[in-house]
Each structure stands twice: as structure tokens, then as C-alpha cells.
Design an enzyme around this catalytic site. Structure first.
Site, PDB file in Angstrom:
ATOM      1  N   GLU A 457       0.837  -1.188   0.000  1.00 50.19           N
ATOM      2  CA  GLU A 457       0.000   0.000   0.000  1.00 50.19           C
ATOM      3  C   GLU A 457       0.880   1.250   0.000  1.00 50.19           C
ATOM      4  O   GLU A 457       1.818   1.364   0.787  1.00 50.19           O
ATOM      5  CB  GLU A 457      -0.957  -0.041   1.200  1.00 50.19           C
ATOM      6  CG  GLU A 457      -0.565   0.827   2.362  1.00 50.19           C
ATOM      7  CD  GLU A 457      -1.439   0.642   3.587  1.00 50.19           C
ATOM      8  OE1 GLU A 457      -1.427  -0.434   4.187  1.00 50.19           O
ATOM      9  OE2 GLU A 457      -2.114   1.623   3.946  1.00 50.19           O
ATOM     10  N   ASP A 530       0.002  -1.930   6.199  1.00 49.41           N
ATOM     11  CA  ASP A 530       0.283  -1.511   7.570  1.00 49.41           C
ATOM     12  C   ASP A 530      -0.532  -2.339   8.548  1.00 49.41           C
ATOM     13  O   ASP A 530      -1.630  -2.773   8.225  1.00 49.41           O
ATOM     14  CB  ASP A 530      -0.117  -0.039   7.765  1.00 49.41           C
ATOM     15  CG  ASP A 530       0.844   0.900   7.048  1.00 49.41           C
ATOM     16  OD1 ASP A 530       1.931   0.450   6.659  1.00 49.41           O
ATOM     17  OD2 ASP A 530       0.474   2.075   6.875  1.00 49.41           O
TER      18      ASP A 530
END
Ligand code: 0RA
Length: 670
Positions: A457, A530
């Protein structure tokens, strides 16, 4: 394991109880019994979390105790009941938990000690009081600790006794309820504590039903009755209110039920069980082969140890694969096919196989992060020795089947070799022809062997990942923020979406009907986000995409989640990374035991790690851990409805679910 609080080990000796006197009390006699506070403080260390899976472990733990009674030949019937209020009860007709004075604590009944003391040593010194325990071998006291209500009824010696607990503590004394003639055994009725599992946690009938039925298959001598309140059966048309499970055919019945009307290569299931326990344990197995589509998706090996599922496989599975491969190779040798068989591997032999193996051994040992892989070497020998002769017989007695099976394995091996060669060629030319997305940092290896695509990401994390990677085998595809939610988008919108197109081109595969696993340009696909709420959302969106458009990739076990650490722990020159709170606690108790303050830093995102840290903790195959994404084959309905709930158009469903589960993301006590 934690032993924060040790009870006075000699408590039981006051009043001159029997047992070793203190002079002859050596270290090996000492068992560390402790209260249940550690369980409530760190449930994750005992049942692997506080989520839905952990909740259902409570059931496994209790029914496993009753199954132990059945396995030992003391019980023949077990009854499971889920009531409208979410209380679950498990009753057996075994010997009943002993209610007399406990040999070590003569002032207390054995029942109270068994229910309120954590037996962390793994073994009670008095063999008669030993239970093997459930999935984590933690014992029924752990269930007691995590229940806001638990009641035990023991029918023993024609008398009924009752005792109640709350959060692991007795509520009153053990009560003698008087004479009872038509019953013996143990009944445990309990309700999981919402303080631990959240206000909305509840047992799910389909999961309980499936677990209950599987137990009956694993112990052919037992009859298990199922009862469920109708209130708990909304939207579950397949689950009955009552059922009786009794499968004298054991795993052979289980497997033929699993295969349904599917065509098979061999005309008869290869099944059997070892003769009575030789002292090393016993084993039961059932195997067949299905050519249906002959995708890897059709293969399964499910294994069990002492009736507890071992999804991580292990030595018992290895023993089964070895026996079958060696048996078939020997058969090939005798029939003059030895040469053609020479490059056949166990994977080729087990291709398209549906296999079940169940072992019963005395001191099972487990490995793996979730302790779901059997590691006793003797289990491999036990299974291989037990299966090999019967398999040779099976082949010899049905030469037609044997021939078909041998040819099947040889064809799979030939195909595999051919495919690899073709893939190497194709990958080389495809890389030239395909316009790979510009932001893809591809790996340099020309074939897909041992290669990985990391879907990352954001550009900044993508940058670190590019520096941290092994250029030869690891490719990086950075994605911009959140990808399209495919669950609520139209096909047209999906096809025009740039990020999804990039993803599909990078993977090298078509979507939906056009998907072909052989086109996949990498051996593994790893989602790396994350370790926070946003990251979880992005991961959920990606998994939804794969689940809907490339399910074959998940079924083949090639989709993974990276496990970036949440914490960095430092003490002097010692540095460790912890992937979650439970891991952090484990490290505190196993690694950071010396003097000096332990600094604990929390990573906010992948971007906070420098490339070297990212490499060692998350990307380097030698040091990282990956979580494989799987679809629970026994729980397809739940998976389907969960995906719908989480990713579908009804945002109120999603909101509810996230409200229910958000605590596990938010409540970090640092
Ligand atoms: C300890 C010792 C004995 C039986 C049990 C525990 C026992 C535990 C559970 C839990 C559920 N059902 C159970 N049934 C039995 C042996 C008692 C004896 O020797 O009589």
C-alpha cells in the site's frame, strides 16, 4: 508459559495427607499449580486470541475432555446443546470428574481443583488425574476462567453433584443433589464471558454442528447427539434442531460423505485402522482420488491427533504420504514401470487425493505459531508402518485400480515437468510482450519458481520494499490507497479500473472464467499492508478481489499476508520484533528476562521501518512469517456470508461487524 503466581505447593500436606513427604520431595515431583488470573489477563496465550475462532476453541476444549473419556473406553455417548441464550452444554456418560478430596489439596474436591487451577506443568503427577486437554492442551479450567457462568454436574456412584463458577471462581460449594440412578458422567454448561470476547460474541450453530459431527467420525465407538434452539438457527437452512451422529465406519464414512457423487479414479476408498494400540499409539485413515477437474483445489489431506484437528499437518500426514508414495513406487517396480515412475513425487501421488488421517498418541507435541502442526517423529513412523502393508494389499488385490492410480501419478508428474518447461518459455516471452504496469518492480528470475509478488500500500512503503527486496525473486507492486470494492461495483466498472487492471496484468492471469493458475507469474502473492485499521481495510478489499475473481489462487494456497511487526523491543544490544501483543508478552517472558529496562516502540506503519528492518522482519523468507489465506472448506457458508457482510452494499452490516470486532484492533495497552 506465564507463571506469575505460584501457590504454596505444600498446602495439601497440612493435616497429614498422603503423598510424598517434604524430605523426599524432589524438583521433578513439583507441579506448578496456579490460579486462573493469568488466563483472564492474557487469554491470547491460552486460546490464541479472543476472536470467533478462539471462542469456538472453548467448545473444542470441553468436548475434547469428553472425547478423551470416549477414546479411553469409558464413555459411549456425548450430548451437545446450544440454547436460545447462548449457553452451551456438553454431557458425557463417562466416569465423571472425581469429586472426592484432591490428593494434593485434601481440603478441596478434585472437581474444584481441576476447574480452578491452571495446570501449567503440562502433566499432573498423579496419572489418574491426567487429561490430555484440547487444542492447546490447556484444560477445562481455561474455559472456566473465560466464562461468566459455568456449571458442572457430575453423576458418580449413583449420586449427582453440582458446582457453579463465574469467571473461574467458585460460586458456593459443591452440592450433593442426591440419588440419581439413570445417569453417570459429566455435564459442563457454560456461557463465554462478554468481558473477554466482546458484548456480541456468540457461538454459531453451523460451526458447532460441523465440529460435533467431525468428532463422531473420528471416534466410531461414540454416539453424539446434537440439539440447538431454533432461535440460533436463523438463516442456516442446513442445520437441524436435533441430530444423532454415529459413524461405525469411521473415516471411510467421513470420506465417502465428503466426496458425495464425485467420480473417483479407484473403485474403492483405501481405508483402514491399525490394530489395538501397540503402545506407540494407533492410527486410522481413508484415501481416495478424484479426477474431477483435477485441479489442486480438489485435493485435501485433513489430519487429526487425539480427535483434535491439525490444519498445519505434520508428521502424521508425512507418514501417510510416504507410505502411499513408496507403496506405489514398489508396485511400479514390480510391474516394470519403475523407470517411468522415477520422477514421481509425493505431491504428484497425492494430486486429486482426498485423504483423512487420525492418530491417537500419548504425548503429542505441536509446532507452528498456532501450534496446529504435529511434530512427533514417532507419529510419522507409526502411520507409515501401519499404512504401508495394507496399501500394498490394496494395490495387489485390485490390479485395475492400481494400474489406474499409477498411471494417474505418472501423468501428473509428466504434466508438471512439461508445465514448468512451458512456463519458463512463456514467462520469458510474456515479459517482453506484456506491457507490465510501470510501477511494477519486477523480479529478474525468468521462471516463477520461488518468486513472490508483494502488493504494497502506498508509494513510500513501496519505496522501502523495493530497497528491502531480493531483486531476483521478489517483485513489488505499489497500489494507490484503497482499491475498488469489487463486492459493490459493477463488472463494467471493475474492468475499467486501472489498479485492478495493473494487478491482473502483473499477476499474468485473467479474471473470473478466464483465470488459469498456470499463467500466474509468481509462486506466491503477498499482501503487505500496515498493521492498522486502514491496512486491514486495504487487505480486506484485496482479499475480496482475489476471492471473487481468482478463487483458484487462494484454493491453491498461493495468497499470503505479510506479518509486519507491531513492536520493536530493545534491551541493551538485544533487539526483537513482536507481531502482536501475545508475541510481545511471549518475548518478555522468554527473551527479555535479564535486568534492564525493555524499550518497546510501536510501529505506526511500514513506512516507519527502514529497508533493513523491513527486510528482516517482514520480507526475508529466512526470518519473516507469512500467513496463508485459506478458505475453510468446512465453513464455506460462513466465508461467503462474511465476505458479503464485510464488503457488500449494505454498509450497516459492515458497520455492525466492525463495531463488534474493532476492539481487537484498537485495544492496545501500550
Ligand atoms: C480426571 C480424572 C478422571 C476423569 C476426568 C478427569 C474426567 C474429566 C472430564 C471432563 C469432561 N468429562 C470428563 N470425564 C472425566 C478419572 C476419574 C476416575 O478414575 O474415576
Amino acid at each position: 508459559m506465564a507463571s506469575t503466581k505460584k501457590k504454596d505447593l505444600f498446602e495439601g500436606k497440612k493435616g497429614g495427607a498422603k503423598g510424598p513427604d517434604s524430605a523426599s520431595y524432589s524438583a521433578k515431583d513439583i507441579e506448578v499449580l496456579e490460579g486462573l488470573e493469568p488466563v483472564r489477563l492474557r487469554p491470547g496465550m491460552y486460546i490464541g486470541g479472543t476472536d470467533d475462532r478462539a471462542l469456538h476453541h472453548l467448545f473444542a476444549e470441553v468436548i475434547d475432555n469428553s472425547m478423551d473419556e470416549a477414546v479411553a473406553g469409558h464413555a459411549s455417548r456425548i450430548e451437545v446443546e446450544l440454547d436460545a441464550e447462548g449457553f452451551l452444554s456438553i454431557m458425557d456418560n463417562g466416569r465423571g470428574i472425581p469429586i472426592g478430596p484432591h490428593p494434593k489439596y485434601p481440603k478441596k474436591s478434585a472437581l474444584e481443583v481441576i476447574m480452578t487451577e491452571l495446570h501449567s506443568g503440562g502433566k499432573f503427577s498423579n496419572k489418574a488425574y491426567e487429561t490430555s486437554g484440547g487444542l492447546h492442551g490447556v484444560g477445562v479450567s481455561v474455559v472456566n476462567a473465560l466464562s461468566d457462568f459455568l456449571e458442572v454436574e457430575v453423576a458418580r456412584d449413583k449420586e449427582l453433584h453440582k458446582m457453579q463458577f463465574s469467571q473461574g471462581k467458585p460460586v458456593g460449594k459443591i452440592k450433593n443433589m442426591g440419588a440419581i440412578n439413570n445417569r453417570r458422567g459429566t455435564k459442563v454448561r457454560f456461557h463465554p464471558d462478554p468481558e473477554i470476547f466482546g458484548p456480541k460474541a456468540a457461538f454459531r450453530a453451523p460451526k458447532l454442528f460441523q465440529m460435533t459431527r467431525a468428532k463422531a467420525y473420528l471416534q466410531p465407538g461414540v454416539e453424539i447427539r446434537w440439539k440447538c434452539a431454533p432461535e440460533k438457527l436463523k438463516n442456516t437452512p442446513d442445520i437441524p434442531e436435533t441430530a444423532t451422529f454415529h459413524f461405525p465406519g469411521g473415516l471411510a464414512d467421513y470420506l465417502s460423505n465428503e466426496m458425495g457423487p464425485k467420480a473417483t479414479i479407484v473403485s474403492e476408498i483405501f481405508a483402514g485402522r491399525s490394530k489395538k494400540d501397540s503402545g506407540h499409539g494407533r492410527v486410522e485413515w481413508a484415501v481416495t482420488w478424484s479426477p474431477a477437474g483435477y485441479g489442486e483445489a480438489d485435493s485435501f489431506v485433513r489430519s487429526y491427533c487425539n480427535t483434535v484437528p491439525t490444519p498445519g499437518g505434520g508428521t502424521h500426514e508425512a507418514g501417510l504420504r510416504a507410505a502411499i508414495t513408496k507403496g506405489l513406487r514398489a508396485y511400479a517396480d514390480i510391474t516394470g514401470m519403475g523407470k517411468k515412475f522415477s520422477h514421481v513425487t509425493p505431491d504428484d501421488v497425492m494430486f486429486g487425493a482426498g485423504a483423512l488421517v487420525s492418530v491417537f498418541i500419548k504425548s503429542p507435541e505441536f509446532q507452528g505459531q498456532t501450534k496446529d502442526r504435529l511434530s512427533n517423529n514417532e507419529a510419522a513412523r507409526l502411520v507409515e508402518n501401519a499404512v504401508r502393508d495394507p496399501f500394498d494389499h490394496y494395490l495387489a488385490s485390485s490390479p485395475k485400480d492400481a494400474q489406474k492410480l499409477m498411471e494417474w501419478a505418472i501423468e501428473r508428474a509428466d504434466e508438471r515437468v512439461k508445465r514448468r518447461k512451458a512456463r519458463d518459455v512463456r514467462r520469458k516471452s510474456a515479459t517482453k510482450k506484456l506491457r507490465l504496469p510501470g510501477k511494477l518492480a519486477d523480479c529478474s528470475r525468468k521462471n516463477s519458481e520461488d518468486t513472490e509478488l508483494f502488493i504494497v500500500e502506498g508509494d513510500s512503503a513501496g519505496g522501502s520494499a523495493k530497497q528491502a527486496r531480493n531483486r531476483e525473486t521478489q517483485a513489488i507492486l505499489p497500489l494507490k490507497g484503497k482499491i475498488l470494492n469489487v463486492e459493490s461495483a459493477t463488472m463494467d466498472k471493475i474492468q475499467r479500473n486501472a489498479e485492478i487492471n495493473d494487478l491482473s496484468v502483473a499477476l499474468g492471469v485473467g479474471l473470473g472464467k478466464k483465470f488459469d493458475l498456470d499463467d500466474l507469474r509468481y509462486e506466491r502473492v503477498v499482501i503487505m499492508t500496515d498493521a492498522d485499521v486502514d491496512g486491514a481495510h486495504i487487505a480486506a478489499l484485496l482479499i475480496t478481489f482475489f476471492y471473487r475473481y481468482t478463487p483458484g489462487l487462494i484454493e491453491a494456497g498461493r495468497l499470503y499476508m505479510a506479518m509486519p511487526p507491531l513492536y520493536k523491543m530493545t534491551q541493551g544490544s538485544k533487539i526483537e520484533y513482536a507481531i502482536d501483543d501475545a508475541h510481545r508478552e511471549e518475548l518478555m517472558q522468554t527473551v527479555f528476562t535479564g535486568k534492564g529496562k525493555v524499550e518497546i516502540g510501536r510501529f505506526k506503519g511500514l513506512g516507519e521501518m527502514n529497508p533493513a528492518q523491513l527486510k528482516v522482519t517482514t520480507m526475508d523468507p529466512k526470518t519473516r512469517q507469512l500467513a496463508r489465506i485459506t478458505i475453510d472448506p468446512d465453513d464455506l457458508l460462513t466465508t461467503e456470508s462474511l465476505v458479503e457482510t464485510l464488503m457488500g452494499k449494505k454498509s450497516e452490516l459492515r458497520y455492525e461487524y466492525i463495531q463488534e470486532h474493532a476492539q481487537f484492533v484498537d485495544d492496545v495497552d501500550v
